[in-house]
Design an enzyme around this catalytic site. Structure first.
Site, PDB file in Angstrom:
ATOM      1  CG  ASP A   1      -0.545  -3.991   3.096  1.00  0.00           C
ATOM      2  OD1 ASP A   1      -1.731  -4.237   3.573  1.00  0.00           O
ATOM      3  OD2 ASP A   1       0.433  -4.385   2.569  1.00  0.00           O
TER       4      ASP A   1
ATOM      5  CD  GLU B   1      -5.102  -2.969   3.151  1.00  0.00           C
ATOM      6  OE1 GLU B   1      -4.212  -2.391   2.200  1.00  0.00           O
ATOM      7  OE2 GLU B   1      -4.943  -3.852   2.540  1.00  0.00           O
TER       8      GLU B   1
ATOM      9  CG  ASP C   1       3.243  -6.284   0.923  1.00  0.00           C
ATOM     10  OD1 ASP C   1       2.356  -6.285   1.225  1.00  0.00           O
ATOM     11  OD2 ASP C   1       3.945  -7.524   0.433  1.00  0.00           O
TER      12      ASP C   1
END
Length: 190
Positions: free
Chosen positions: A7, A68, A141
Site C-alpha cells: 500500500d 495498489e 496501511d
C-alpha cells in the site's frame, strides 16, 4: 502462492505478506509499515522506501507483488508521493523478475469485503477474520497491504486464465475471409 502486498505511500508504506491459494485458508507471513520522516527530502524518502521493500523481499521471498493502483485525488502532492512510492515497489519487484499486479482500491475492497465502497474499518475487520488474526493490523496501511495480497491471491487464477486466452487468441492465425457475395471456386480453398 506467496504475495507481497504494498500500500504505497511516502510517510507510511504498508507492506504485508500472505501465503495461500484461492479457495483455501490464507496465512499471514508478515505485516508492517515502512516509515519515512515528512521533513526529509523526497529522494531520500524514496531511497528509504526502496531499502524497506528490498529488506521485505529478501526476508520473505514472495512469488508475486501486488501494488495498489494509484488513482486521482484532489491533493496532487499526496498522489505524487503515492505514485512515486508505487513506482519504487514495482521497480524492486521487476529487478528480481517478480510479476507485479496493480489493483484499484475498489477492487481490493470488493474482493475482501464484497463491497467496493467499504470503509477502512470494514477492510481491517475482514482481513482480521480471513487471516484469523487476534486484532486488525495497525495502522490501516498495514491492513490495506494484507488486503492487496489477499485480493491478488483470489483474483490471480482468473486473471491468468484471461491472459492465457488473450495470448492464445492473438497467436491464432486470422481466419480467411471471402469477398461478400462471392463463392469460392471449386477445388480452391475459400
Amino acid at each position: 502462492m506467496r504475495v507481497l502486498g504494498v500500500d504505497p505511500g511516502l510517510t507510511r508504506c504498508g507492506i504485508g505478506v500472505v501465503d495461500g491459494v484461492a479457495g483455501r485458508t490464507l496465512t499471514m507471513v508478515g505485516v508492517g509499515v515502512i516509515r519515512t520522516p515528512a521533513e526529509a527530502e523526497t529522494p531520500d524518502r524514496l531511497v528509504a522506501v526502496e531499502a524497506g521493500i528490498e529488506a521485505w523481499l529478501d526476508e520473505h521471498r514472495p512469488e508475486r507483488v501486488a501494488v495498489e493502483r494509484v488513482f486521482s485525488q484532489h491533493n496532487v502532492r499526496t498522489v505524487m508521493g503515492t505514485a512515486q512510492a508505487s513506482a519504487v515497489a514495482m521497480l524492486c519487484a521487476a529487478r528480481r523478475g517478480l510479476p507485479v499486479a496493480l489493483h484499484t482500491p475498489s477492487e481490493v475492497k470488493a474482493a475482501v469485503t464484497g463491497s467496493g465502497r467499504a470503509e477502512k474499518d470494514q477492510v481491517g475487520a475482514m482481513v482480521t477474520r480471513l487471516l484469523r488474526l487476534d486484532a486488525p493490523p495497525k495502522p490501516a496501511d498495514a491492513a490495506d497491504a494484507l488486503a492487496l495480497a489477499i485480493c491478488h491471491i483470489w483474483r490471480a487464477p482468473a486473471q491468468n486464465r484471461l491472459q492465457q486466452a488473450v495470448a492464445a487468441h492473438r497467436a491464432a492465425p486470422a481466419p480467411r475471409r471471402t469477398t461478400p457475395g462471392r463463392r469460392p471456386q471449386k477445388g480452391r480453398p475459400a
